[in-house]
Design a protein around this motif. Structure first.
Motif, short mmCIF file in Angstrom:
data_model
loop_
_atom_site.label_atom_id
_atom_site.label_comp_id
_atom_site.label_asym_id
_atom_site.label_seq_id
_atom_site.Cartn_x
_atom_site.Cartn_y
_atom_site.Cartn_z
N ARG A 65 -13.42 -20.31 6.26
CA ARG A 65 -13.44 -18.85 6.22
C ARG A 65 -11.66 -18.77 6.29
O ARG A 65 -11.61 -18.43 4.81
CB ARG A 65 -13.85 -18.08 7.35
CG ARG A 65 -13.90 -16.37 6.89
CD ARG A 65 -13.94 -15.84 8.06
NE ARG A 65 -12.69 -15.83 8.92
CZ ARG A 65 -12.30 -14.86 9.99
NH1 ARG A 65 -13.55 -13.89 11.05
NH2 ARG A 65 -11.25 -14.84 10.25
N ASP A 66 -11.17 -19.47 6.75
CA ASP A 66 -9.73 -19.12 6.67
C ASP A 66 -9.18 -19.42 4.98
O ASP A 66 -8.69 -19.39 4.57
CB ASP A 66 -9.06 -19.82 7.83
CG ASP A 66 -8.96 -19.12 9.22
OD1 ASP A 66 -8.31 -19.15 9.93
OD2 ASP A 66 -9.22 -18.35 9.18
N ILE A 74 -10.24 -17.49 2.60
CA ILE A 74 -8.48 -16.15 2.23
C ILE A 74 -7.59 -16.79 1.90
O ILE A 74 -6.97 -16.62 0.25
CB ILE A 74 -9.20 -15.63 4.02
CG1 ILE A 74 -10.52 -14.70 4.28
CG2 ILE A 74 -7.58 -14.69 3.74
CD1 ILE A 74 -10.48 -14.56 3.36
N LEU A 75 -7.22 -18.17 2.29
CA LEU A 75 -5.85 -18.95 1.43
C LEU A 75 -6.26 -19.06 0.46
O LEU A 75 -5.20 -18.53 -0.41
CB LEU A 75 -5.60 -19.82 2.41
CG LEU A 75 -5.40 -19.62 3.95
CD1 LEU A 75 -4.71 -21.41 4.48
CD2 LEU A 75 -3.63 -19.09 3.72
N LYS A 76 -7.09 -19.20 -0.41
CA LYS A 76 -7.31 -20.15 -1.56
C LYS A 76 -7.49 -18.14 -2.79
O LYS A 76 -6.94 -18.30 -3.77
CB LYS A 76 -8.66 -20.19 -1.99
CG LYS A 76 -8.31 -22.32 -1.99
CD LYS A 76 -9.64 -22.76 -2.10
CE LYS A 76 -9.61 -24.74 -2.12
NZ LYS A 76 -10.26 -25.15 -3.09
N SER A 77 -8.23 -17.35 -2.11
CA SER A 77 -8.03 -16.00 -2.51
C SER A 77 -7.13 -15.23 -2.54
O SER A 77 -6.13 -14.55 -3.26
CB SER A 77 -8.86 -15.24 -1.56
OG SER A 77 -8.55 -14.19 -0.12
N MET A 78 -5.74 -15.61 -2.02
CA MET A 78 -4.34 -15.04 -1.85
C MET A 78 -3.71 -16.16 -2.61
O MET A 78 -2.52 -15.48 -3.52
CB MET A 78 -3.78 -15.73 -0.67
CG MET A 78 -4.20 -14.69 0.17
SD MET A 78 -2.78 -15.29 1.80
CE MET A 78 -3.47 -15.29 2.80
N GLY A 79 -4.20 -17.13 -3.30
CA GLY A 79 -3.55 -17.80 -4.27
C GLY A 79 -3.44 -19.19 -3.76
O GLY A 79 -2.30 -20.35 -4.07
N PHE A 80 -3.69 -19.71 -2.39
CA PHE A 80 -3.16 -20.98 -2.05
C PHE A 80 -4.24 -21.94 -3.04
O PHE A 80 -5.56 -21.85 -3.31
CB PHE A 80 -3.75 -21.65 -0.94
CG PHE A 80 -3.07 -21.06 0.26
CD1 PHE A 80 -2.11 -19.44 0.37
CD2 PHE A 80 -1.61 -22.03 1.26
CE1 PHE A 80 -1.27 -19.07 1.14
CE2 PHE A 80 -1.03 -21.13 2.06
CZ PHE A 80 -0.86 -20.70 2.09
N HIS A 107 -15.31 -23.75 -1.81
CA HIS A 107 -14.90 -22.75 -2.70
C HIS A 107 -15.24 -21.69 -2.17
O HIS A 107 -15.97 -21.36 -1.32
CB HIS A 107 -17.02 -23.24 -3.83
CG HIS A 107 -15.98 -22.13 -5.34
ND1 HIS A 107 -16.21 -21.25 -5.71
CD2 HIS A 107 -15.72 -22.62 -6.34
CE1 HIS A 107 -16.21 -20.41 -6.53
NE2 HIS A 107 -15.54 -22.03 -7.08
N PRO A 108 -14.09 -20.71 -2.42
CA PRO A 108 -14.45 -19.35 -1.51
C PRO A 108 -15.14 -18.42 -1.75
O PRO A 108 -15.60 -18.06 -0.91
CB PRO A 108 -12.70 -18.86 -2.63
CG PRO A 108 -12.27 -19.50 -2.96
CD PRO A 108 -12.98 -20.93 -3.09
N VAL A 109 -15.59 -18.27 -2.47
CA VAL A 109 -17.07 -17.88 -3.49
C VAL A 109 -18.19 -18.12 -2.11
O VAL A 109 -18.72 -16.94 -1.74
CB VAL A 109 -17.60 -17.47 -5.31
CG1 VAL A 109 -18.67 -17.14 -4.87
CG2 VAL A 109 -16.16 -16.64 -5.33
N LEU A 137 -17.52 -16.68 1.13
CA LEU A 137 -17.31 -15.73 1.20
C LEU A 137 -18.56 -14.96 0.80
O LEU A 137 -18.83 -13.64 1.18
CB LEU A 137 -16.37 -14.70 0.20
CG LEU A 137 -15.00 -14.76 -0.18
CD1 LEU A 137 -14.34 -14.57 -1.23
CD2 LEU A 137 -14.21 -14.37 1.13
N ARG A 138 -19.42 -14.90 -0.20
CA ARG A 138 -20.87 -14.74 -0.03
C ARG A 138 -21.34 -14.81 1.41
O ARG A 138 -22.59 -14.03 1.51
CB ARG A 138 -21.54 -15.90 -1.17
CG ARG A 138 -21.30 -14.93 -2.25
CD ARG A 138 -22.34 -15.99 -3.51
NE ARG A 138 -22.49 -15.29 -5.09
CZ ARG A 138 -21.63 -15.91 -5.66
NH1 ARG A 138 -22.31 -17.39 -5.46
NH2 ARG A 138 -21.24 -15.38 -7.11
N ALA A 161 -20.94 -15.03 4.89
CA ALA A 161 -19.93 -14.31 5.16
C ALA A 161 -19.81 -12.66 5.11
O ALA A 161 -20.02 -11.75 6.15
CB ALA A 161 -18.30 -13.98 5.67
#
Lengths: 414, 233
Positions: A309-310, A313-319, A405-407, A410-411, A413
C-alpha cells in the motif's frame, strides 16, 4: 538524511524483531567467518614461516633428478631399444667440484650458500651407543644460511673452527646421554674410523627428533672421518626473497645438473593440502553467511508484502520503480553493514580469545600460542561478502516491490 | 486550451474474460475547474480518475496535459509528471504510518528536491496551518482523527504546488462534519487557488459544490443531456 534511507530505516524499525534476528544472523556469520579464517590462515602462515625460516630455501643434492642415459644409448639413440645387464659405473658420491659450483651459486646474487657433508655416525659414551647424523659444516657460511646459529644455547657455532675436534649437539641428545659442555665423546663413522670429539656447543630448535639426532662439526674433520676428502653431498641455500626459490632452483639444476629442490617443491604436498583446506574452510564459513542471507531475504520479502500500500502511495506521489527498488535494497545493505560492523567486533574478540590458547604440537618441546592471522584482507573479505550477499538477498524482493502497480493496490483498497 | 484533455480513452483488462473499465471517454478539464465524476458502484469512476491522473495507461486513446501528449511518456516521465503537476487524495488517507504529519507532507517535496530542507519544513508547516492542523505537525497518523488525517493527505497532495488535485472518494470514510470540511477545502482550492480539482464521489452533497459533473455508467460517459441517468449508491 537521504529520503530513500529515511524510508528504508522506517521499514526496518516497523519490523524491529525480525530485523534484529536477521542482523544477528549476519553478525554471527561474519564473526565465525573471521575466527575460523584467522585461525586457518594463521596456522598456514605460521607453517610456511617455519618452512621458510627454519629450512633451507633451496637444497642441492648429490643426485640427479632423472637417471642418466647409458653411453651406448646416447651413442646409438635410434638403434638401442633396450640395454640389459649393464654394469653401472661406481661413482664416488658427492657433488663434483663442489667448490666451483658454490662459487657459481654465490655469483647469482641475493643468495647465500653453504656446503655440507652429512653422514651417519655413532656416538659412543659411557657404554651407550647412539646413531646420529653428523653434518660437516663451514660455520662462516652456515651462519648466513641456516637458523641453527639462532638455536645455539651454549657455546658458539664457529667454535668448531677454533677447535677442529669440536662438535655441537642438540640439548635433547645431551640430556639423553648425560653429556655437558666440555665432555668428550667417541664418534664412529660407517667405515670404522673413530674420533674423539669435544662438546663445544649445544642447540635447541624445539623439534625433539631433530635435537636428538642432528650434530655439527667442522667440514674438513668430517670429510677425514668419513674418508671423503674434498667432498660435500649437500649445498644449502638461503635467498633474500624466499619466493624466488622455485626459479633459482631450476636455474641451478640446469647449470650444475644436480637435483636442486626449492622449499615449495619440497613442501608441495603440504602446500597443496593447505590450499584444499582453505577452499573447504571458505566454503563452510561462506555457507554460514549465505544462510544468514536467507534471513534477510525473508524480512525484506515480508516488508515488501506489508508495504504494498505504501509503495502504491509513493508511486502515486511520483516515486519511480527504481526508487522503490533502491529503498528495499538499502534495507538489505543496512542489515549487511550493521551486521558486518558488529560481526567484525565480535570476530575480533573471538580471535583475541583463541590467541590466548596454548598448544604443544607433536614433536615440539615448548608450547606455542595458536597462531592467529590479523590481516586486514580477511576483515575486508568477510565484510564485503556479507554486505554483497545481503544486498543481493534484498534485491530480489526489491525487484518485486518495484513492479507493484499502484492501481491494482488502490483498486483493492477502495 | 484545456489543461487536461482526454480523447477517446479506453481501458481494457485482458484476461480469460476481458473487462472494459472505461470506453471511449472524452474529458477536458480547465484551469481552476472543480469537476466531480459520479456514477454507480463499478461504473469505472475510479478507473477514469486513475487514467486522468497518469496512474494507469489507456489501452487506446490519447491524453494531453498542458498540450503534451502523455502517451509518449515512459514510466519515469509519467512519475515525474505526477510528482510535479498532480496531487492525489484517496478515500483512505494512505499516509505513511512511521512518519509524522509534517514528514508525510514533506515526502513529495523531498522527492522533487527543488526546495532546501528549511524551505520544505516551512512550506509543510504552512500547508498544515492553512488546513487547520497547527500544533499537529509532529503527530503520527495514528494520533490523528479521520478528518485530520485526510487534511494531512490534502496537504501532502498540495506539497509541490500541483496543477490538478485528483481525489478518489475523499470523504468516503469521514463523518458528516469532516466531510463538509474537506469538501470546503477542495472547493476553495479551485475557487481561490485556481487549481483544477477532479474528484470521484458517490456523495450528492459533495457533487453539488462542483462546477461540473461527469456521469459514467458501465465505463461510458453519459452525455450531458442524459445526465441523471446514473444513480448514486
Amino acid at each position: 538524511m537521504n529520503l530513500h534511507l529515511d524510508i528504508a530505516l522506517s521499514h526496518l524499525r516497523s519490523r524491529r524483531r525480525q530485523t534484529i534476528v536477521s542482523l544477528l544472523g549476519v553478525v554471527l556469520g561474519v564473526a565465525f567467518f573471521l575466527a575460523v579464517s584467522a585461525l586457518m590462515r594463521g596456522s598456514e602462515r605460521d607453517l610456511i614461516a617455519r618452512l621458510v625460516d627454519t629450512q633451507p630455501h633451496i637444497t642441492v643434492y648429490d643426485e640427479f633428478r632423472d637417471a642418466r642415459p647409458q653411453p651406448a644409448r646416447m651413442l646409438y639413440p635410434d638403434a638401442a631399444v633396450e640395454i640389459r645387464g649393464v654394469k653401472p659405473r661406481s661413482e664416488r658420491r658427492g657433488i663434483r667440484q663442489y667448490k666451483q659450483k658454490l662459487a657459481a651459486i654465490d655469483a647469482i646474487g641475493g643468495v647465500q650458500a653453504a656446503p655440507i657433508l652429512a653422514a651417519q655416525a655413532i656416538f659412543s659414551f659411557a657404554g651407550r651407543d647412539e646413531a646420529v647424523t653428523l653434518s660437516g659444516i663451514d660455520p662462516t657460511r652456515m651462519q648466513g644460511v641456516s637458523s641453527i646459529d639462532d638455536d645455539i644455547i651454549a657455546g658458539r657455532l664457529d667454535a668448531v673452527d677454533a677447535n677442529p675436534n669440536g662438535i655441537i649437539i642438540g640439548d635433547a641428545l645431551a640430556r639423553k646421554l648425560s653429556l655437558a659442555m666440555g665432555d668428550t665423546v667417541s664418534v664412529v663413522s660407517p667405515i670404522g674410523n673413530v674420533r674423539t670429539m669435544k662438546i663445544v656447543g649445544l642447540f635447541r630448535t624445539g623439534n625433539a627428533s631433530y635435537d636428538e639426532s642432528q650434530t655439527f662439526a667442522q667440514l674438513t674433520r668430517v670429510q677425514a672421518l668419513m674418508n671423503r676428502p674434498d667432498v660435500a653431498n649437500l649445498i644449502i641455500i638461503r635467498l633474500n626473497d624466499a619466493y624466488r626459490a622455485r626459479n633459482i632452483a631450476a636455474f641451478i639444476e640446469e647449470t650444475t645438473g644436480y637435483k636442486s629442490v626449492s622449499w615449495q617443491e619440497a613442501s608441495k604436498d603440504l602446500l597443496d593440502a593447505l590450499t584444499i583446506r582453505n577452499v573447504i574452510m571458505y566454503t563452510v564459513v561462506g555457507a554460514i553467511l549465505l544462510v544468514a542471507c536467507f534471513g534477510i531475504y525473508n524480512v525484506i520479502s515480508t516488508v515488501v508484502l506489508e508495504k504494498t500500500r505504501d509503495i502504491a502511495i509513493l508511486k502515486s506521489m511520483g516515486f519511480r520503480a527504481r526508487d522503490i527498488r533502491l529503498i528495499f535494497t538499502i534495507e538489505g545493505a543496512l542489515i549487511g553493514m550493521g551486521g558486518s560492523i558488529l560481526g567484525v567486533a565480535m570476530g575480533s574478540a573471538m580471535m583475541r580469545a583463541v590467541e590466548q590458547v596454548e598448544i604443544k604440537p607433536p614433536g615440539s618441546i615448548d608450547p606455542i600460542s595458536l597462531p592467529i592471522y590479523w590481516g586486514l584482507d580477511q576483515f575486508a573479505l568477510a565484510a564485503s561478502f556479507a554486505i554483497l550477499s545481503a544486498v543481493f538477498a534484498a534485491w530480489l524482493p526489491a525487484r518485486k516491490g518495484g513492479r507493484v502497480h499502484p492501481v491494482d493496490i488502490l483498486r483493492g483498497a477502495a | 486550451m484545456s489543461l487536461l484533455r482526454a480523447e477517446k480513452i479506453t481501458r481494457r483488462l485482458e484476461g480469460e474474460v476481458p473487462v472494459t473499465l472505461v470506453a471511449d471517454a472524452d474529458v477536458s478539464i480547465e484551469r481552476g475547474e472543480f469537476v466531480v465524476i459520479r456514477g454507480p458502484s463499478g461504473s469505472g469512476k475510479s478507473s477514469l480518475l486513475y487514467l486522468l491522473g497518469l496512474l494507469d495507461r489507456p489501452t487506446s486513446g490519447k491524453l494531453w496535459l498542458e498540450d503534451e501528449d502523455t502517451s509518449r511518456f515512459d514510466e519515469d516521465r509519467l512519475a515525474e509528471t505526477r510528482l510535479e503537476k498532480l496531487g492525489f487524495v484517496f478515500q483512505f488517507h494512505f499516509l505513511l504510518n512511521e512518519f509524522s504529519a509534517r514528514d508525510n507532507v514533506m515526502m513529495p517535496m523531498r522527492r522533487l528536491g527543488k526546495l532546501s530542507s528549511d524551505a520544505q519544513q516551512q512550506r509543510s508547516g504552512q500547508l498544515l496551518r492553512d488546513l487547520g492542523l497547527d500544533g499537529h505537525e509532529h503527530k503520527r497518523p495514528s494520533q490523528l482523527s479521520g478528518g485530520q488525517r485526510q487534511r494531512v493527505a490534502i496537504a501532502r497532495a498540495l506539497a509541490n504546488d500541483p496543477l490538478i488535485i485528483l481525489a478518489d472518494e475523499p470523504t468516503g470514510a469521514l463523518d458528516t462534519k469532516s466531510s463538509e470540511n474537506v469538501r470546503g477545502i477542495l472547493r476553495e482550492l479551485a475557487t481561490v487557488q485556481h487549481r483544477s480539482v477532479v474528484a470521484v464521489s458517490h456523495d450528492v452533497h459533495f457533487a453539488s459544490v462542483a462546477d461540473r459533473q461527469i456521469e459514467i455508467v458501465d465505463g461510458r460517459i453519459v452525455p450531458p443531456g442524459d445526465a441523471g441517468a446514473a444513480t448514486a449508491v
